[in-house]
Motif scaffolding. Structure first.
Motif, PDB file in Angstrom:
ATOM      1  N   ALA A 223      24.171  71.993  14.369  1.00  0.00           N
ATOM      2  CA  ALA A 223      23.273  71.872  15.376  1.00  0.00           C
ATOM      3  C   ALA A 223      23.641  70.362  16.108  1.00  0.00           C
ATOM      4  O   ALA A 223      23.212  69.378  15.380  1.00  0.00           O
ATOM      5  N   LEU A 224      24.430  70.244  17.427  1.00  0.00           N
ATOM      6  CA  LEU A 224      24.285  69.160  17.946  1.00  0.00           C
ATOM      7  C   LEU A 224      23.155  68.773  18.976  1.00  0.00           C
ATOM      8  O   LEU A 224      22.703  69.526  19.587  1.00  0.00           O
ATOM      9  N   LEU A 225      22.588  67.612  18.631  1.00  0.00           N
ATOM     10  CA  LEU A 225      21.156  67.088  19.014  1.00  0.00           C
ATOM     11  C   LEU A 225      21.518  66.159  20.147  1.00  0.00           C
ATOM     12  O   LEU A 225      22.231  65.252  20.237  1.00  0.00           O
ATOM     13  N   ASP A 226      20.443  66.206  21.077  1.00  0.00           N
ATOM     14  CA  ASP A 226      20.533  65.229  22.175  1.00  0.00           C
ATOM     15  C   ASP A 226      21.733  65.135  22.988  1.00  0.00           C
ATOM     16  O   ASP A 226      22.354  63.998  23.234  1.00  0.00           O
ATOM     17  N   CYS A 227      22.303  66.288  23.443  1.00  0.00           N
ATOM     18  CA  CYS A 227      23.709  66.034  24.099  1.00  0.00           C
ATOM     19  C   CYS A 227      23.525  66.061  25.347  1.00  0.00           C
ATOM     20  O   CYS A 227      22.171  66.780  26.209  1.00  0.00           O
TER      21      CYS A 227
ATOM     22  N   SER B 166      20.111  68.129  25.709  1.00  0.00           N
ATOM     23  CA  SER B 166      19.886  69.517  25.196  1.00  0.00           C
ATOM     24  C   SER B 166      20.591  69.680  23.669  1.00  0.00           C
ATOM     25  O   SER B 166      21.023  68.483  23.234  1.00  0.00           O
ATOM     26  N   CYS B 167      20.457  70.692  23.120  1.00  0.00           N
ATOM     27  CA  CYS B 167      20.962  71.043  21.895  1.00  0.00           C
ATOM     28  C   CYS B 167      22.005  72.081  21.861  1.00  0.00           C
ATOM     29  O   CYS B 167      21.772  73.016  22.618  1.00  0.00           O
ATOM     30  N   CYS B 168      23.124  71.930  20.965  1.00  0.00           N
ATOM     31  CA  CYS B 168      24.119  72.944  20.988  1.00  0.00           C
ATOM     32  C   CYS B 168      24.422  73.422  19.787  1.00  0.00           C
ATOM     33  O   CYS B 168      24.479  72.511  18.842  1.00  0.00           O
ATOM     34  N   VAL B 169      24.407  74.716  19.232  1.00  0.00           N
ATOM     35  CA  VAL B 169      24.560  75.177  17.890  1.00  0.00           C
ATOM     36  C   VAL B 169      25.847  76.028  18.014  1.00  0.00           C
ATOM     37  O   VAL B 169      26.121  76.690  18.969  1.00  0.00           O
ATOM     38  N   TYR B 170      26.848  75.522  17.006  1.00  0.00           N
ATOM     39  CA  TYR B 170      28.103  76.285  17.018  1.00  0.00           C
ATOM     40  C   TYR B 170      28.672  76.460  15.768  1.00  0.00           C
ATOM     41  O   TYR B 170      28.305  75.598  14.916  1.00  0.00           O
ATOM     42  N   THR B 171      29.138  77.307  15.269  1.00  0.00           N
ATOM     43  CA  THR B 171      29.788  77.561  14.087  1.00  0.00           C
ATOM     44  C   THR B 171      31.141  76.876  13.687  1.00  0.00           C
ATOM     45  O   THR B 171      31.723  76.453  14.770  1.00  0.00           O
ATOM     46  N   PRO B 172      31.372  76.627  12.599  1.00  0.00           N
ATOM     47  CA  PRO B 172      32.603  75.521  12.312  1.00  0.00           C
ATOM     48  C   PRO B 172      33.954  76.273  12.883  1.00  0.00           C
ATOM     49  O   PRO B 172      34.850  75.226  13.300  1.00  0.00           O
TER      50      PRO B 172
ATOM     51  N   ASP C 272      17.637  79.619  18.797  1.00  0.00           N
ATOM     52  CA  ASP C 272      16.420  79.775  17.972  1.00  0.00           C
ATOM     53  C   ASP C 272      16.247  78.643  17.009  1.00  0.00           C
ATOM     54  O   ASP C 272      15.495  78.077  16.811  1.00  0.00           O
ATOM     55  N   VAL C 273      17.736  78.295  16.643  1.00  0.00           N
ATOM     56  CA  VAL C 273      17.713  77.073  15.687  1.00  0.00           C
ATOM     57  C   VAL C 273      17.545  75.881  16.319  1.00  0.00           C
ATOM     58  O   VAL C 273      16.914  75.104  15.869  1.00  0.00           O
TER      59      VAL C 273
END
Length: 303
Positions: A119-123, A174-180, A152-153
């Protein structure tokens, strides 16, 4: 003419080659973490291909090294071939701090486990290449990095006081969630280039998807022994005989280090026999020449 039976005794020298003896330097544990093949606690231990990536430091901390930094190894699942590491710079529900990111060496025998989520935070949603890729998703060589199901994460993580009090929870970030898998073949996560201030890595929700305080934070990494991923048979025999697998010599040949200080090219059951001989003949060093007497009985009957 008849000859009586007679016995002829020959004294024949027998040459026995014993493995060289060296102090035991390989250990089965580094701190509280068990260490088994392909990893080792020092030079000559384990598999040479893993030597520069997994090491045991002077503080008895097993660490994993990449070009992005050194990270403590919390545990290793040898049956599933998964290594779990922590990153002191990553943000969790209990602590938020700036980070440069996390990356794997592309040519190393490691890859991210499928359960790992970043989860990448504060992007910056206005200038980050993550969101540019989303806008240009239909253009060749561009694809969205953020997982739509990761909202949701992000929302749950931003409910943590440690994170919400530090990051800019405003429309401009914003926040960005991505898989490896979205990191690409280079396994590179450079937060400066992605224009994100920090990240959170996790590999398990522990059945509590909406309770970030109970999540397993860290990074789960897979490793392989070789291309076909077969466990070396000689090493398996060595470990069953209470030995430690390693390598030695100019060609980094296989060696089994035994608790009695003997190293063999077989296993410690074989090495035990030479340990007994070394106590009987204390002058032996390295190769040991034992000259014994062999009795050869030849019964001749000539009628």
């Amino acid at each position: 003419m008849n000859f009586d039976r007679f016995v002829v005794t020959f004294f024949v020298p027998i040459i026995c080659l014993a493995p060289s003896v060296k102090p035991q330097t390989c250990q089965k544990n580094c701190g509280s973490v068990p260490v088994k093949y392909p990893f080792g606690t020092g030079p000559g231990c384990g598999d040479i291909r893993f030597q520069s990536y997994v090491t045991c430091n002077n503080q008895q901390q097993l660490t994993f090294s990449t070009h992005s930094g050194c990270y403590p190894i919390t545990s290793i699942d040898y049956n599933k071939q998964i290594m779990f590491i922590s990153d002191p710079s990553m943000s969790t529900c209990f602590c938020s701090q700036p980070s440069k990111g996390f990356s794997l060496d592309w040519n190393a025998p490691f890859s991210f486990h499928d359960d790992t989520v970043f989860a990448l935070l504060d992007c910056s949603s206005s200038s980050s290449p993550i969101y540019k890729s989303m806008v240009d998703a239909n253009v060749s060589n561009h694809f969205p990095l953020c997982d739509a199901q990761g909202a949701d994460v992000c929302k749950t993580l931003y409910s943590c006081q440690a994170i919400s009090s530090r990051v800019n929870v405003v429309p401009g970030s914003s926040c960005c969630v991505y898989t490896p898998v979205d990191l690409g073949p280079s396994f590179e996560m450079d937060l400066e280039k992605l224009q994100c201030s920090s990240y959170s890595g996790l590999y398990g929700f522990n059945g509590q998807e909406f309770n970030p305080g109970a999540w397993s934070y860290g990074v789960a990494i897979k490793y392989k022994f070789s291309f076909d991923n077969d466990y070396p048979e000689m090493c398996a025999h060595c470990e069953k005989s209470n030995g430690i697998c390693g390598y030695s010599g100019p060609y980094n040949s296989y060696v089994c280090y035994c608790p009695n200080g003997v190293n063999t090219s077989s296993d410690c059951f074989f090495g035990s026999a030479w340990s007994i001989s070394s106590r009987i003949f204390p002058r032996q060093t390295g190769m040991m020449f034992i000259y014994g007497t062999a009795w050869l009985f030849i019964l001749l009957a000539i009628v």
